[in-house]
Motif scaffolding. Structure first.
Motif, PDB file in Angstrom:
ATOM      1  N   GLU A  70      66.481  38.129  27.471  1.00 22.52           N
ATOM      2  CA  GLU A  70      66.527  39.587  27.622  1.00 22.52           C
ATOM      3  C   GLU A  70      65.635  40.260  26.575  1.00 22.52           C
ATOM      4  OE1 GLU A  70      68.121  41.940  29.667  1.00 22.52           O
ATOM      5  OE2 GLU A  70      68.320  40.185  30.959  1.00 22.52           O
ATOM      6  N   GLY A  71      65.753  39.812  25.347  1.00 18.14           N
ATOM      7  CA  GLY A  71      64.907  40.347  24.276  1.00 18.14           C
ATOM      8  C   GLY A  71      63.433  40.075  24.537  1.00 18.14           C
ATOM      9  N   MET A  72      63.158  38.882  25.040  1.00 14.90           N
ATOM     10  CA  MET A  72      61.765  38.527  25.361  1.00 14.90           C
ATOM     11  C   MET A  72      61.221  39.415  26.480  1.00 14.90           C
ATOM     12  SD  MET A  72      60.473  36.064  23.501  1.00 14.90           S
ATOM     13  CE  MET A  72      59.226  35.310  24.495  1.00 14.90           C
ATOM     14  N   SER A  73      62.048  39.676  27.492  1.00 19.25           N
ATOM     15  CA  SER A  73      61.559  40.505  28.602  1.00 19.25           C
ATOM     16  C   SER A  73      61.285  41.934  28.135  1.00 19.25           C
ATOM     17  CB  SER A  73      62.531  40.482  29.779  1.00 19.25           C
ATOM     18  OG  SER A  73      63.690  41.211  29.496  1.00 19.25           O
ATOM     19  N   ILE A  74      62.132  42.444  27.237  1.00 18.01           N
ATOM     20  CA  ILE A  74      61.874  43.777  26.678  1.00 18.01           C
ATOM     21  C   ILE A  74      60.581  43.764  25.870  1.00 18.01           C
ATOM     22  CG2 ILE A  74      62.710  45.481  24.982  1.00 18.01           C
ATOM     23  CD1 ILE A  74      65.579  44.724  25.910  1.00 18.01           C
ATOM     24  N   ASN A  75      60.382  42.724  25.085  1.00 20.41           N
ATOM     25  CA  ASN A  75      59.161  42.585  24.287  1.00 20.41           C
ATOM     26  C   ASN A  75      57.934  42.467  25.196  1.00 20.41           C
ATOM     27  OD1 ASN A  75      57.585  42.388  22.041  1.00 20.41           O
ATOM     28  ND2 ASN A  75      58.400  40.431  21.337  1.00 20.41           N
ATOM     29  N   ILE A  76      58.058  41.728  26.294  1.00 18.02           N
ATOM     30  CA  ILE A  76      56.951  41.588  27.249  1.00 18.02           C
ATOM     31  C   ILE A  76      56.634  42.941  27.878  1.00 18.02           C
ATOM     32  CG2 ILE A  76      56.333  40.621  29.510  1.00 18.02           C
ATOM     33  CD1 ILE A  76      57.743  38.029  28.614  1.00 18.02           C
ATOM     34  N   LYS A  77      57.673  43.685  28.226  1.00 16.41           N
ATOM     35  CA  LYS A  77      57.483  45.012  28.818  1.00 16.41           C
ATOM     36  C   LYS A  77      56.754  45.933  27.835  1.00 16.41           C
ATOM     37  CE  LYS A  77      60.071  48.780  30.908  1.00 16.41           C
ATOM     38  NZ  LYS A  77      61.397  49.305  31.233  1.00 16.41           N
ATOM     39  N   ASN A  78      57.188  45.930  26.581  1.00 17.66           N
ATOM     40  CA  ASN A  78      56.535  46.759  25.556  1.00 17.66           C
ATOM     41  C   ASN A  78      55.085  46.333  25.336  1.00 17.66           C
ATOM     42  OD1 ASN A  78      58.881  48.204  25.203  1.00 17.66           O
ATOM     43  ND2 ASN A  78      59.553  47.036  23.424  1.00 17.66           N
ATOM     44  N   THR A  79      54.857  45.031  25.350  1.00 26.11           N
ATOM     45  CA  THR A  79      53.502  44.527  25.154  1.00 26.11           C
ATOM     46  C   THR A  79      52.619  44.903  26.346  1.00 26.11           C
ATOM     47  OG1 THR A  79      54.403  42.700  23.854  1.00 26.11           O
ATOM     48  CG2 THR A  79      52.135  42.481  24.586  1.00 26.11           C
ATOM     49  N   ASN A  80      53.175  44.895  27.545  1.00 20.68           N
ATOM     50  CA  ASN A  80      52.422  45.349  28.717  1.00 20.68           C
ATOM     51  C   ASN A  80      52.023  46.810  28.573  1.00 20.68           C
ATOM     52  OD1 ASN A  80      51.977  43.223  30.535  1.00 20.68           O
ATOM     53  ND2 ASN A  80      54.088  43.316  31.277  1.00 20.68           N
ATOM     54  N   GLN A  81      52.934  47.634  28.095  1.00 24.83           N
ATOM     55  CA  GLN A  81      52.627  49.050  27.873  1.00 24.83           C
ATOM     56  C   GLN A  81      51.555  49.213  26.795  1.00 24.83           C
ATOM     57  OE1 GLN A  81      56.466  50.707  27.015  1.00 24.83           O
ATOM     58  NE2 GLN A  81      56.976  51.004  29.180  1.00 24.83           N
ATOM     59  N   GLU A  82      51.668  48.402  25.759  1.00 27.40           N
ATOM     60  CA  GLU A  82      50.665  48.445  24.693  1.00 27.40           C
ATOM     61  C   GLU A  82      49.301  48.015  25.226  1.00 27.40           C
ATOM     62  OE1 GLU A  82      49.872  46.638  20.207  1.00 27.40           O
ATOM     63  OE2 GLU A  82      51.665  46.009  21.313  1.00 27.40           O
ATOM     64  N   LEU A  83      49.300  47.014  26.104  1.00 28.47           N
ATOM     65  CA  LEU A  83      48.043  46.546  26.706  1.00 28.47           C
ATOM     66  C   LEU A  83      47.415  47.643  27.560  1.00 28.47           C
ATOM     67  CD1 LEU A  83      46.055  44.225  27.126  1.00 28.47           C
ATOM     68  CD2 LEU A  83      47.453  43.506  29.074  1.00 28.47           C
ATOM     69  N   ILE A  84      48.235  48.351  28.311  1.00 32.31           N
ATOM     70  CA  ILE A  84      47.721  49.468  29.122  1.00 32.31           C
ATOM     71  C   ILE A  84      47.116  50.534  28.211  1.00 32.31           C
ATOM     72  CG2 ILE A  84      48.429  51.388  30.616  1.00 32.31           C
ATOM     73  CD1 ILE A  84      50.514  49.396  31.823  1.00 32.31           C
TER      74      ILE A  84
END
Length: 146
Positions: A70-84
């Motif tokens: 769950e923590g990893m998926s939140i981190n992945i989501k945040n990283t995707n936003q940062e990538l955008i």
């Protein structure tokens, strides 16, 4: 002989400095985006690695793995936003670089045209002087021959 001097040389120098600064900013933005992409790849690999392990072990291990995922998926989501965001910044820097290159090229073209005009004027002056020498020599020969 007169030396060529471009009136807008300071402006050209400023524009070239701006292009160089913009290139540096563009390169930095590109590097930052690549770092975020690498981070996202590593997070995805880590997530998939633990996804396979989520069904193994005791109930407590499964629950801990689930919380970790769950923590990893939140981190992945945040990283995707940062990538955008980084991609947006990169495209803005790219447009800024293009704009500054165009401005610099415009002044360079003005300089080239001014230099061509300068050389043409010099050639015309030189031709005029040569013509005057030829005419005066011709006049002297005619006067000397009479």
């Amino acid at each position: 002989m007169k030396k060529y001097e471009f009136n807008l040389q300071k402006l050209l120098n400023i524009r070239e400095e701006q292009v160089e600064e913009s290139k540096i900013k563009f390169k930095e933005a590109k590097i930052e985006k690549e770092k975020v992409q690498d981070k996202l790849e590593s997070l995805n690999q880590e997530y998939h690695k633990y996804t396979k392990k989520a069904h193994e072990g005791t109930t407590i291990d499964k629950k801990l793995t689930w919380f970790y995922l769950e923590g990893m998926s939140i981190n992945i989501k945040n990283t995707n936003q940062e990538l955008i965001y980084k991609d947006k910044v990169l495209s803005e820097r790219r447009e800024d670089l293009k704009e500054k290159k165009i401005k610099s090229k415009t002044v360079e073209i003005l300089k080239q045209k001014d230099y061509q005009r300068f050389t043409k004027t010099l050639k015309q002056q030189e031709q005029k002087e040569n013509d005057e020498f030829a005419i005066s020599g011709f006049v002297r020969r005619i006067q000397g021959g009479e």
